[in-house]
Enzyme design. Structure first.
Site, PDB file in Angstrom:
ATOM      1  N   ASP A 178      13.337   5.546  -6.363  1.00 41.25           N
ATOM      2  CA  ASP A 178      12.799   4.551  -5.437  1.00 41.25           C
ATOM      3  C   ASP A 178      12.087   3.491  -6.296  1.00 41.25           C
ATOM      4  O   ASP A 178      11.795   3.740  -7.474  1.00 41.25           O
ATOM      5  CB  ASP A 178      11.809   5.239  -4.486  1.00 41.25           C
ATOM      6  N   ASP A 223       9.449   0.594  -4.914  1.00 41.27           N
ATOM      7  CA  ASP A 223       8.068   0.274  -4.502  1.00 41.27           C
ATOM      8  C   ASP A 223       7.199   1.532  -4.441  1.00 41.27           C
ATOM      9  O   ASP A 223       7.491   2.456  -3.672  1.00 41.27           O
ATOM     10  CB  ASP A 223       8.065  -0.424  -3.135  1.00 41.27           C
TER      11      ASP A 223
HETATM   12  C1  XBP Z   1       9.195  -0.120   0.354  1.00 40.12           C
HETATM   13  C2  XBP Z   1       9.108  -1.129   1.419  1.00 40.12           C
HETATM   14  C3  XBP Z   1       9.296  -2.524   1.112  1.00 40.12           C
HETATM   15  C4  XBP Z   1       8.242  -3.250   0.295  1.00 40.12           C
HETATM   16  C5  XBP Z   1       8.663  -4.676   0.048  1.00 40.12           C
HETATM   17  O1  XBP Z   1       9.782   1.056   0.856  1.00 40.12           O
HETATM   18  O2  XBP Z   1       8.939  -0.805   2.555  1.00 40.12           O
HETATM   19  O3  XBP Z   1       9.370  -3.173   2.340  1.00 40.12           O
HETATM   20  O4  XBP Z   1       7.025  -3.257   1.013  1.00 40.12           O
HETATM   21  O5  XBP Z   1       9.956  -4.943   0.349  1.00 40.12           O
HETATM   22  P1  XBP Z   1      10.406   2.175  -0.103  1.00 40.12           P
HETATM   23  P2  XBP Z   1      10.525  -6.294   1.015  1.00 40.12           P
HETATM   24  O6  XBP Z   1       9.584   2.216  -1.348  1.00 40.12           O
HETATM   25  O7  XBP Z   1      10.286   3.447   0.684  1.00 40.12           O
HETATM   26  O8  XBP Z   1      11.846   1.820  -0.382  1.00 40.12           O
HETATM   27  O9  XBP Z   1      11.332  -6.895  -0.090  1.00 40.12           O
HETATM   28  O10 XBP Z   1      11.368  -5.833   2.174  1.00 40.12           O
HETATM   29  O11 XBP Z   1       9.406  -7.157   1.460  1.00 40.12           O
HETATM   30 MG    MG Z   2       8.393   3.713  -2.170  1.00 39.78          MG
END
Ligand code: XBP
Ligand code: MG
Length: 232
Positions: free
Chosen positions: A8, A10
């Site tokens: 993953d 973020d």
């Molecule tokens: C991460 C997210 C993303 C980030 C930013 O989820 O939910 O929306 O906040 O992304 P995960 P954007 O780590 O579970 O994949 O580019 O959509 O703003």
């Molecule tokens: Mg994440």
């Protein structure tokens, strides 16, 4: 048998969410939108993955001041948020979480394939790796499955199923690395064993379904079974 690690982005590879939150607030202010997302509020809003989905959810279910934003306006705000976010990433403000870079190189040394499964966009994945490691992610990862390639984001398993298809591997041959409940459930629904290291915004999530948990992804903090598989 471990043939691939699926990362993953973020919260797992880097603590990105605080930069996303600040970027949203900057855009709200520039656009004269009277919203300001505190850390406590953002923690709740993160239950909805994907920036555009999060904005829509906030406007429909949480905001007291409503602007009746249509999908074009949400897209415009989200695009501006990402422009601001990437400006900060390009300034070098973002850093990889401890252990991530070594984990990547050790896996490569031991012929374990690498993949990405993330709700964010390919653009954000690229800027992160170019600025934090100095390499295009496609030189490191065999496949990159992102939120802009699927209909349903996490906790739906679609992003993980896409990564598995692109790797031509079965779930039992892979391990997912995650930082949040939604990410964990997405990987588990794709039947992939999951190593969770809670990120700052997801410290209070429920990780009871995780196969492995660690404080950080450093060698000394990895569960012994995984340390033996990756740091052979
Ligand atoms: C991460 C997210 C993303 C980030 C930013 O989820 O939910 O929306 O906040 O992304 P995960 P954007 O780590 O579970 O994949 O580019 O959509 O703003
Ligand atoms: Mg994440």
């Amino acid at each position: 048998m471990l043939k691939a690690l699926i990362f993953d982005i973020d919260g797992t590879v880097a603590e990105t969410e605080e930069f996303h939150r600040r970027a949203y607030n900057r855009v709200f202010s520039d656009e004269r939108i009277s919203w300001n997302w505190s850390k406590d509020l953002y923690k709740k809003l993160l239950k909805v993955t994907g920036g555009r989905e999060r904005l829509k959810h906030y406007e429909e279910n949480v905001a007291t001041n409503k602007y009746n934003l249509n999908s074009d306006e949400i897209l415009r705000i989200h695009t501006k948020k990402n422009e601001q976010y990437n400006e900060w990433v390009n300034e070098g403000l973002l850093h990889l979480r401890p252990g991530i870079e070594t984990l990547i190189y050790k896996a490569q040394e031991n012929n374990i394939q690498l993949a990405i499964s993330t709700s964010t966009s390919l653009m954000n994945v690229k800027s992160l790796f170019i600025n934090c490691i100095g390499k295009d992610p496609y030189t490191i990862f065999k496949t990159i499955a992102t939120g802009d390639m699927v209909k349903k984001k996490k906790p739906d398993p679609e992003i993980y199923l896409l990564a598995l298809r692109q790797l031509s591997l079965s779930p039992t041959e892979c391990i997912a690395l995650e930082d949040s409940y939604n990410g964990l459930i997405s990987a588990k629904n794709a039947k992939i064993r999951t190593l969770c290291s809670p990120s700052l915004y997801h410290r209070d999530d429920n990780f009871s379904e995780a196969d492995f948990i660690c404080e950080e992804f450093t060698e000394d903090k990895l569960p012994i079974e995984l340390r033996q598989l990756i740091f052979k």
